[in-house]
Write an enzyme that holds these catalytic residues in place. Structure first.
Site, mmCIF file in Angstrom:
data_model
loop_
_atom_site.group_PDB
_atom_site.id
_atom_site.type_symbol
_atom_site.label_atom_id
_atom_site.label_comp_id
_atom_site.label_asym_id
_atom_site.label_seq_id
_atom_site.Cartn_x
_atom_site.Cartn_y
_atom_site.Cartn_z
ATOM 1 N N ARG A 19 0.811 -1.220 0.000
ATOM 2 C CA ARG A 19 0.000 0.000 0.000
ATOM 3 C C ARG A 19 0.847 1.275 0.000
ATOM 4 N NH1 ARG A 19 -4.036 -1.403 4.849
ATOM 5 N NH2 ARG A 19 -2.358 -2.873 5.334
ATOM 6 N N THR A 78 2.406 -13.718 11.241
ATOM 7 C CA THR A 78 3.244 -13.194 12.325
ATOM 8 C C THR A 78 3.798 -14.308 13.212
ATOM 9 O OG1 THR A 78 1.203 -12.825 13.570
ATOM 10 C CG2 THR A 78 2.133 -10.936 12.392
ATOM 11 N N ASP A 122 7.132 -1.470 11.771
ATOM 12 C CA ASP A 122 6.559 -0.285 11.130
ATOM 13 C C ASP A 122 5.842 0.606 12.141
ATOM 14 O OD1 ASP A 122 4.378 -1.837 11.707
ATOM 15 O OD2 ASP A 122 3.436 -1.669 9.729
ATOM 16 N N GLU A 152 -8.602 -11.014 15.032
ATOM 17 C CA GLU A 152 -8.267 -10.135 13.922
ATOM 18 C C GLU A 152 -9.539 -9.533 13.320
ATOM 19 O OE1 GLU A 152 -5.180 -9.275 13.051
ATOM 20 O OE2 GLU A 152 -4.474 -10.523 14.715
ATOM 21 N N ARG A 191 44.966 43.862 -13.617
ATOM 22 C CA ARG A 191 43.854 44.213 -14.488
ATOM 23 C C ARG A 191 44.386 45.054 -15.635
ATOM 24 N NH1 ARG A 191 41.369 48.078 -9.785
ATOM 25 N NH2 ARG A 191 42.703 49.880 -10.111
#
Length: 485
Positions: free
Chosen positions: A19, A85, A113, A166, A451
């Site tokens: 995602r 998991t 995350d 879940e 110069r």
């Protein structure tokens, strides 16, 4: 050593993060100067675990290389197929076991995350786990919107945790529960290892859920508890760019609040951005629109901004830096920089020195009290103390193949529109005339004039631009006839 020191922390960082819609692995996206997994590793290190293992999978070579760079002591375990998991934790424990590690004590499991998770909250979890003598303790939180999270199901009478369901598998009644699973757990190591071997895959995803371990242990008569976190925002996981931006804002707010409580004035926190590695001293002042990145350090009484972007830059006490971009520079106490200056790596400004308007410096050492006030480029140079560099000067350091060094001594006065063609040295106390191109060394105390001779051709405008406004103005001013007619 803390009595609650975990035997291991297992960080789950194997997911692809589709995602995010990014070529960069999700856990390597950065906020406030540190990757998502880097934040989790740093928080985990505050527990001082005996072992820290990160389970990698998607883009494992890239993630493993990053981990080796930020924390070489981290163990990595590869989950070749993302089967849940529970499977990931089993892979992590097997990696330690294969390395000869016999775990005895607490194993903490965290998600890779969750960059807002703090070491203090993890310590709270470990302390609760030890004090309550649980087989497993879940870190939970009460959230305004529990959509997408696993729900904590408790016994109505005792309040004990009976299950974590879940979202995909929850009933309508369970989906109304606001207490959610953070994905962070503390387990008894031996009980966890045994229970992982009993986890089934008869769920909507066909995966091994770590949360099923709670039911297995509870059915075996072991105690299952929960530690409710004080701030539900700490457990926010990152699944897309919107959540990434929100986490960045929250972490930035946390960092600025800590700085302000320590005595730093931040005029407008909403437009000020900092990295976790930035350091402040009391009475530093930060104006709006400033970005403080990397190892930047602000000393007491300095003033930064508005609109300054400083990376890996130290700002000395009482220095003023405004509308400036600086990368890898050292700005001395009482120095003045900007507006619209650009300091590149290797620049060191001495005490009470100046890099003024539209000045760029690179690999330049500027002495105490020396001023480069405006419209100049100083590259690969050393300038002594109390020297003044005239406006529109360029240190010509590149010959097309190699860079060369220029040295200007102390108490020098160089004219405007000078070119210093490196390698060249201007001695102490020397002067250079305006408009000079300095290609040879200038002895101390000398005046260098390099110069062309000025030549005036009188009457040129009348001859070459007859009838023009310039010719009329010159005639009215009594211009002499054309000398070349």
């Amino acid at each position: 050593m803390s009595a609650n020191r975990p035997a291991a922390v297992v960080v789950l960082a194997a997911g692809e993060g589709t995602r995010m819609k990014s070529a960069t692995p999700k856990v390597l996206h950065a906020i406030c100067g540190r990757s998502l997994v880097g934040h989790v590793v740093a928080a985990s290190r505050e527990l001082d675990p005996e072992h820290l293992v990160v389970v990698v999978g998607h883009a494992r070579e890239e993630v493993s290389a990053h981990l080796a760079e930020i924390d070489p002591a981290v163990h990595t375990a590869v989950q070749h197929e993302q089967n849940g998991t529970g499977h990931a934790v089993r892979i992590g424990l097997e990696a330690l076991s294969d390395g000869g590690v016999a775990l005895d004590g607490t194993v903490v499991v965290v998600c890779g995350d969750t960059p807002l998770l703090t070491g203090a909250t993890l310590r709270q979890l470990a302390e609760t786990h030890a004090a309550d003598r649980n087989a497993v303790t879940v870190l939970s939180a009460e959230v305004p919107d529990s959509t997408g999270y696993g729900r904590i199901v408790r016994d109505g009478a005792s309040g004990a945790v009976t299950a974590i369901v879940e979202h995909k598998d929850a009933t309508e009644a369970q989906r109304a529960i606001k207490e959610i699973n953070s994905g962070v757990f503390a387990f008894d190591a031996q009980l966890l290892t045994d229970a992982l071997g009993k986890v089934r895959t008869d769920n909507s995803q066909g995966e091994e859920y770590l949360t099923d371990v709670l039911g297995i242990l509870r059915e075996a008569g072991h105690r299952v508890g929960a530690a409710v976190g004080g701030d539900h925002r700490e457990i926010l996981g990152i699944n897309n760019r919107v959540q990434l931006a929100e986490a960045r804002r929250l972490l930035n707010e946390r960092l600025l609040n800590a700085a302000m409580m320590a005595g730093v004035t931040v005029v407008d926190p909403a437009t000020t951005w900092v990295d976790v590695s930035v350091e402040f001293e009391p009475d530093a002042l930060v104006h709006p629109g400033s970005q403080l990145l990397g190892s930047t350090r602000l000393a007491a009484g300095c003033e930064v901004g508005p609109n300054a972007r400083l990376k890996d830059t130290s700002v000395g006490a009482g220095a003023v830096v405004t509308n400036t971009v600086s990368d890898g520079a050292e700005i001395g106490a009482g120095a003045s920089v900007g507006p619209y200056a650009y300091l590149r790596p290797g620049t060191r400004l001495g005490v009470k020195s100046k890099a003024g308007t539209y000045v760029e410096m690179k690999n330049a050492v500027i002495g105490e009290g020396t001023k480069v006030p405006h419209l100049s480029y100083v590259g690969d140079a050393t300038i002594g103390e109390f020297t003044n560099i005239g406006a529109a000067s360029v240190f010509v350091n590149y010959d097309g193949q190699a860079k060369h060094h220029t040295t200007v001594g102390a108490h020098c006065r160089t004219g405007s529109d000078n070119m210093f063609v490196a390698p060249v040295t201007v001695g102490d106390g020397a002067y250079t005339a305006a408009g000079s191109v300095i290609t040879k060394d200038v002895p101390p105390g000398s005046l260098a004039v390099a110069r062309g001779q000025q030549r005036n051709i009188e009457g040129w405008v009348a001859r070459k631009r007859p009838g023009s406004a310039a010719a009329q103005a010159a005639s009215a001013a009594g211009a002499k006839p054309d000398a070349e007619q």
